[in-house]
Motif scaffolding. Structure first.
Motif, short mmCIF file in Angstrom:
data_model
loop_
_atom_site.label_atom_id
_atom_site.label_comp_id
_atom_site.label_asym_id
_atom_site.label_seq_id
_atom_site.Cartn_x
_atom_site.Cartn_y
_atom_site.Cartn_z
N GLY A 87 34.89 53.67 -9.49
CA GLY A 87 34.50 53.97 -10.72
C GLY A 87 33.26 54.39 -11.08
N MET A 88 32.27 53.65 -10.38
CA MET A 88 30.98 53.81 -10.79
C MET A 88 30.35 55.33 -9.95
N MET A 89 31.22 55.76 -9.44
CA MET A 89 31.00 57.03 -8.69
C MET A 89 30.67 58.22 -9.44
N ARG A 90 31.40 58.04 -10.64
CA ARG A 90 31.13 59.01 -11.64
C ARG A 90 29.70 58.90 -12.31
N TYR A 91 29.05 57.75 -12.13
CA TYR A 91 27.82 57.65 -12.77
C TYR A 91 26.75 58.08 -11.81
N LEU A 92 26.63 58.58 -10.49
CA LEU A 92 26.10 58.47 -9.65
C LEU A 92 25.02 59.88 -9.91
N GLN A 93 25.49 60.89 -10.73
CA GLN A 93 24.68 61.99 -11.18
C GLN A 93 24.08 61.87 -12.49
N ASP A 94 24.64 60.66 -13.32
CA ASP A 94 24.15 60.37 -14.73
C ASP A 94 22.70 59.98 -14.65
N ALA A 95 21.77 60.50 -15.35
CA ALA A 95 20.37 60.10 -15.32
C ALA A 95 20.12 58.59 -16.09
N ASN A 96 20.89 58.43 -16.99
CA ASN A 96 20.82 57.15 -17.68
C ASN A 96 21.22 56.13 -16.74
N TRP A 97 22.33 56.07 -16.17
CA TRP A 97 22.84 55.26 -15.11
C TRP A 97 21.94 54.76 -13.90
N GLN A 98 21.40 55.88 -13.22
CA GLN A 98 20.56 56.09 -12.41
C GLN A 98 19.04 55.15 -12.89
N PHE A 99 18.78 55.32 -14.14
CA PHE A 99 17.65 54.76 -14.59
C PHE A 99 17.94 53.19 -14.84
N TYR A 100 18.87 52.93 -15.28
CA TYR A 100 19.44 51.66 -15.31
C TYR A 100 19.40 50.82 -14.01
N ALA A 101 20.14 51.63 -13.37
CA ALA A 101 20.34 50.86 -11.78
C ALA A 101 19.07 50.77 -11.30
N ARG A 102 18.11 51.59 -11.29
CA ARG A 102 16.99 51.68 -10.34
C ARG A 102 15.86 50.64 -11.01
N ASN A 103 15.87 50.53 -12.52
CA ASN A 103 14.89 49.85 -13.28
C ASN A 103 15.44 48.57 -13.56
N ASN A 104 16.55 48.32 -14.20
CA ASN A 104 17.12 47.05 -14.48
C ASN A 104 17.67 46.43 -13.44
N LEU A 105 18.71 46.94 -12.50
CA LEU A 105 19.23 46.13 -11.38
C LEU A 105 18.42 46.38 -10.25
N LYS A 106 17.35 47.33 -9.97
CA LYS A 106 16.45 47.47 -8.91
C LYS A 106 17.45 47.82 -7.69
N ILE A 107 18.45 48.48 -7.83
CA ILE A 107 19.27 48.90 -6.73
C ILE A 107 18.91 50.35 -6.01
N ASN A 108 18.42 49.98 -4.85
CA ASN A 108 17.73 51.01 -4.00
C ASN A 108 19.18 52.23 -3.70
N ASN A 109 20.30 51.57 -3.10
CA ASN A 109 21.06 52.55 -2.71
C ASN A 109 22.48 52.48 -3.65
N LEU A 110 22.53 53.23 -4.86
CA LEU A 110 23.62 53.25 -5.84
C LEU A 110 24.76 53.47 -5.22
N GLU A 111 25.08 54.18 -3.97
CA GLU A 111 26.35 54.40 -3.38
C GLU A 111 26.85 53.00 -2.80
N ASN A 112 26.13 52.07 -2.64
CA ASN A 112 26.43 50.67 -2.22
C ASN A 112 26.80 49.57 -3.34
N TYR A 113 26.84 50.30 -4.49
CA TYR A 113 27.28 49.28 -5.61
C TYR A 113 28.83 48.88 -5.61
#
Length: 186
Positions: A87-113
């Motif tokens: 379900g998160m795959m749809r967010y991989l191209q979304d700039a807001n989700w990328q910002f949240y994941a990288r800055n709030n979650l500090k997740i490097n590889n979003l494909e492994n969420y």
């Protein structure tokens, strides 16, 4: 009778016997998620006498023998086995989700969420490294969108063996993501 024939054991636990009310009150909730969403964090306390525990959300439909998951090989540094969150795959191209994941979650590889509905826990590693405390601390001190699932992804980043999607594919997403799912399963 089913339990006897299938080697199944059903037990009920009172969470108040495992964790203090004060500790639970530090955890945020949202409109759709109550404190119960965090109860999987206590798997190490409840099942400390076992080597592995397979956590399944209550709405999970099991269509095959779970022996294959229970016997999955975990590397030395892997504490969990879970499926990516399709379900998160749809967010991989979304700039807001990328910002949240990288800055709030500090997740490097979003494909492994990964999704938190089906998780194999290595209880010995989980308890030895005090993951319960780390998860509770992370949850209490951050404003996560997906509460426990975000905390699990933050705390277990790079410590998860990814399972085949057939073990946790939400039926509602199967049709919506049929092309992506077909590619991932092939």
């Amino acid at each position: 009778k089913l339990c006897e024939e299938q080697s199944v054991n059903i037990r009920f636990f009172n969470i108040n016997d495992i964790v203090s009310k004060e500790e639970l009150e530090t955890l945020p909730t949202k409109k759709y998620w109550s404190l119960a969403t965090y109860f999987r964090f206590f798997v190490g306390d409840i099942f400390s006498e076992y080597e592995r525990v397979l956590y399944l959300d209550s709405d999970t439909i099991v269509c095959d023998s779970i022996d294959q998951i229970l016997n999955v090989s975990l590397k030395q540094d892997e504490v969990l086995a879970a499926c990516i969150d399709i379900g998160m795959m749809r967010y991989l191209q979304d700039a807001n989700w990328q910002f949240y994941a990288r800055n709030n979650l500090k997740i490097n590889n979003l494909e492994n969420y990964f999704q938190a509905a089906v998780i194999l826990f290595d209880i010995k590693k989980y308890n030895a490294e005090e993951f319960r405390s780390r998860l509770l601390s992370s949850s209490a001190s951050n404003d996560y969108k997906y509460l426990d699932q975000d905390a699990l992804n933050v705390v277990f980043q790079n410590r998860v063996k990814l399972l085949d999607l057939r073990w946790n594919l939400p039926w509602s997403l199967k049709a919506f993501y049929m092309n992506e799912v077909r590619d991932m399963l092939s």
